[in-house]
Design an enzyme around this catalytic site. Structure first.
Site, short mmCIF file in Angstrom:
data_model
loop_
_atom_site.label_atom_id
_atom_site.label_comp_id
_atom_site.label_asym_id
_atom_site.label_seq_id
_atom_site.Cartn_x
_atom_site.Cartn_y
_atom_site.Cartn_z
N LYS A 58 0.84 -1.19 0.00
CA LYS A 58 0.00 0.00 0.00
C LYS A 58 0.88 1.25 0.00
O LYS A 58 1.99 1.23 0.53
CB LYS A 58 -0.87 0.04 1.27
CG LYS A 58 -1.91 -1.05 1.40
CD LYS A 58 -2.64 -0.91 2.73
CE LYS A 58 -3.66 -2.01 2.95
NZ LYS A 58 -4.84 -1.85 2.09
N ARG B 172 -9.88 -11.85 2.49
CA ARG B 172 -10.78 -12.89 1.99
C ARG B 172 -10.13 -14.27 2.01
O ARG B 172 -10.82 -15.29 2.09
CB ARG B 172 -11.27 -12.54 0.59
CG ARG B 172 -10.20 -12.54 -0.48
CD ARG B 172 -10.63 -11.78 -1.73
NE ARG B 172 -10.76 -10.35 -1.47
CZ ARG B 172 -11.16 -9.46 -2.38
NH1 ARG B 172 -11.48 -9.87 -3.59
NH2 ARG B 172 -11.24 -8.18 -2.07
#
Length: 449
Positions: A228, A302
Site C-alpha cells: 500500500k 478474503r
C-alpha cells in the site's frame, strides 16, 4: 461543579420549549441564546446563585433524529452526574446513546473523567451495560496501535475474553496451521515476526441452534508485496475490526444468555513483508480444496476468511455470519457509516436492516450478483482472489467468500469499515462498532433467553 451533584439534561424537540418546564429566567436565557430544540444543540442553564442548573439539549424534529442522539450530549458535557428529562424517547436507547457518546480512548494520554448517567426510569440496565460493553470492546481493540496489538497480544486478549465468559478456546498457531488444514491463513501471516493463528471459541448448549461468527483479524496490513502507499497504511491498525466487532457481539450474546450454541472463529495474522511473504501469481490451496491464484496480496482478508468459513461450514450451522473490514469498494459505494450486507436469506437480511434502523446501527443489503463470479476467473486455478476488473469490488469479494459456504442454513457477510472519520451521535471519532446492535437485535428475537 461537584461531581456528586446530579444535573438534568432536558431533551427538547424542535420548537418544544413550552414543554420543558423552565423557570422564567431559564426561558429568557434560552430565547436569548436562540435555542429552539435544534438537533444536537446543548445549552447550559443558569441555576441559583450563579450555579449551573443543567442543560437543554435539542433533538430536532423527532422523526429525523437518530435513536441514539443522546450520544451528542454525552460527548459534549463535562465530568459530572446527569439525569435525562423531557423528550428523550426510548429510555434504554437513550442511555446507550449517552454512554457511547461519552466513550474516550485514553490509553496513551492522561485519562479524563467521563460523565456518569443515572439511568432513566424504564431503562433496561442489563441491556445498557451489555451493549455499551460490546461496543467498548470493539472500539478499544480497533483504536489500539499495532505495536501493542499484534497477533500475540490479540490472542492473549481473546484467551482472557474466553476464560472470563466460560467459553472453550482452541488455538492453532504457525506451521500447525498447515497440518490442521488452514493453508491460506498460514500463507498470509507467515512473513510476520509473530506467527499466524486460528482461534476457535465455543459457548452454550450443543443442542441449541448453531450460530457461528467469523471475524477478520489482520492486526496490520501493509498490503504485502503489493504494498500500500503510505497514506493507505495510516488506518491499517483497524484491519482487525471484523474480529473486534465479532468479539463485541459474542459478549452481548453470552451476557444475555441467548439460546444458541455459539462458535467464534478468528483467523489472526499480520500481512507483513519479508522473505517468506506470499507473492502475486502464487497459487494457494484452500481448506475447502479450491485453488486460489493470487492476483493481489492486498486482497488478503478474503483468503483467511475463506479457510475459517470453510471450517465453520463443515458443521452446517443454522446461521454463519462474518464481519470484515474487507474492501475500499464498500466505502466508495455506501460511505463509512453504512456497511454493505450480503445474505443468502433475504428475509434475514430485511430483519437485520430493520433491527439496525431501530438501534442506529444501519446496514444495507447488496446483491450477491452471480454473473460477476466470472470476474474472478483464473486461467490456472479455480479462482483468482482479486479478479480482472476494478468494478463491483465489494460484490466480488462477497462472491469469493460465498464459494466457501455450502452447508450453512443461512450466511451473512458484513463488509464493515470499523472507523468513524467524523464524530456523530453515539460514535466519537476513531475505531467504532458496526453491526453489533443490529445482529444482536435479530438474534435476541430469534433465540431469546
Amino acid at each position: 461543579m461537584s461531581t456528586t451533584q446530579e444535573l438534568p439534561i432536558i431533551f427538547v424537540d424542535d420548537n418544544g420549549l413550552d414543554a420543558a418546564r423552565l423557570t422564567d429566567t431559564q426561558r429568557r436565557w434560552a430565547d436569548a441564546n436562540g435555542f429552539a430544540g435544534q438537533a444536537g444543540k446543548l445549552l447550559a442553564l443558569p441555576g441559583e446563585e450563579g450555579a449551573l442548573g443543567g442543560y437543554l439539549f435539542g433533538t430536532g424534529k423527532s422523526a429525523g433524529s437518530s435513536p441514539l442522539i443522546a450520544g451528542l450530549a454525552g460527548a459534549a458535557v463535562g465530568a459530572g452526574t446527569y439525569r435525562l428529562e423531557g423528550a428523550f424517547g426510548d429510555p434504554t436507547l437513550a442511555a446507550i446513546g449517552f454512554r457511547l457518546g461519552a466513550y474516550r480512548f485514553d490509553r496513551y494520554r492522561a485519562a479524563k473523567e467521563v460523565p456518569v448517567l443515572t439511568l432513566p426510569e424504564g431503562a433496561d440496565s442489563a441491556e445498557v451495560e451489555r451493549l455499551v460493553a460490546a461496543s467498548t470492546i470493539a472500539r478499544d481493540l480497533i483504536n489500539t496501535p499495532p505495536n501493542d496489538l499484534g497477533p500475540d497480544a490479540l490472542t492473549a486478549f481473546i484467551e482472557t475474553f474466553a476464560v472470563e465468559r466460560q467459553m472453550t478456546i482452541k488455538t492453532i498457531t504457525g506451521d500447525d496451521l498447515l497440518e490442521a488444514g488452514f493453508p491460506m491463513v498460514h500463507a498470509v501471516g507467515r512473513a510476520s515476526a509473530e506467527a499466524p493463528r486460528l482461534l476457535d471459541l465455543a459457548w452454550g448448549n450443543p443442542l441449541d441452534p448453531k450460530v457461528t461468527l467469523v471475524g477478520k483479524g489482520v492486526t496490520f496490513d501493509t498490503g504485502g508485496l503489493d504494498i500500500k502507499p503510505a497514506s493507505g497504511m495510516l488506518l491499517m491498525k483497524k484491519d482487525m475490526g471484523g474480529a473486534a466487532n465479532v468479539l463485541g457481539l459474542a459478549h452481548a450474546i453470552v451476557s444475555a444468555g441467548l439460546k444458541v450454541r455459539l462458535r467464534v472463529l478468528i483467523p489472526v495474522v499480520e500481512n507483513a513483508i519479508a522473505g517468506p511473504a506470499f507473492r502475486p501469481g502464487d497459487v494457494l490451496k484452500s481448506r475447502k480444496g479450491l485453488t486460489v491464484e493470487i492476483g493481489n496480496t492486498d486482497a488478503e482478508g478474503r483468503l483467511i476468511l475463506a479457510d475459517a468459513l470453510a471450517l465453520a461450514d463443515e458443521e452446517s450451522p443454522d446461521l454463519l455470519l462474518d464481519m470484515a473490514t474487507l474492501t475500499g469498494a464498500a466505502r466508495t459505494a455506501l460511505g463509512p457509516d453504512l456497511p454493505p450486507l450480503y445474505a443468502t436469506d433475504d428475509v434475514l437480511a430485511r430483519e437485520l436492516m430493520a433491527a439496525g434502523s431501530l438501534a442506529d446501527d444501519p446496514l444495507w443489503q447488496m446483491p450477491l450478483w452471480s454473473p460477476y463470479d466470472a470476474m474472478m476467473n483464473s486461467k490456472i486455478a479455480d479462482v483468482n482472489n482479486a479478479g480482472s476488473s476494478g468494478f463491483a469490488g465489494s460484490i466480488t469479494a462477497a462472491l469469493f467468500l460465498r464459494r466457501f459456504v455450502e452447508n450453512a442454513t443461512a450466511w451473512v457477510h458484513l463488509d464493515i469499515y470499523g472507523w468513524a472519520p467524523e464524530a456523530r451521535a453515539s460514535r466519537p471519532y476513531g475505531g467504532t462498532d458496526q453491526g453489533i446492535r443490529a445482529v444482536y437485535g435479530v438474534l435476541k428475537q430469534r433465540y431469546p433467553a
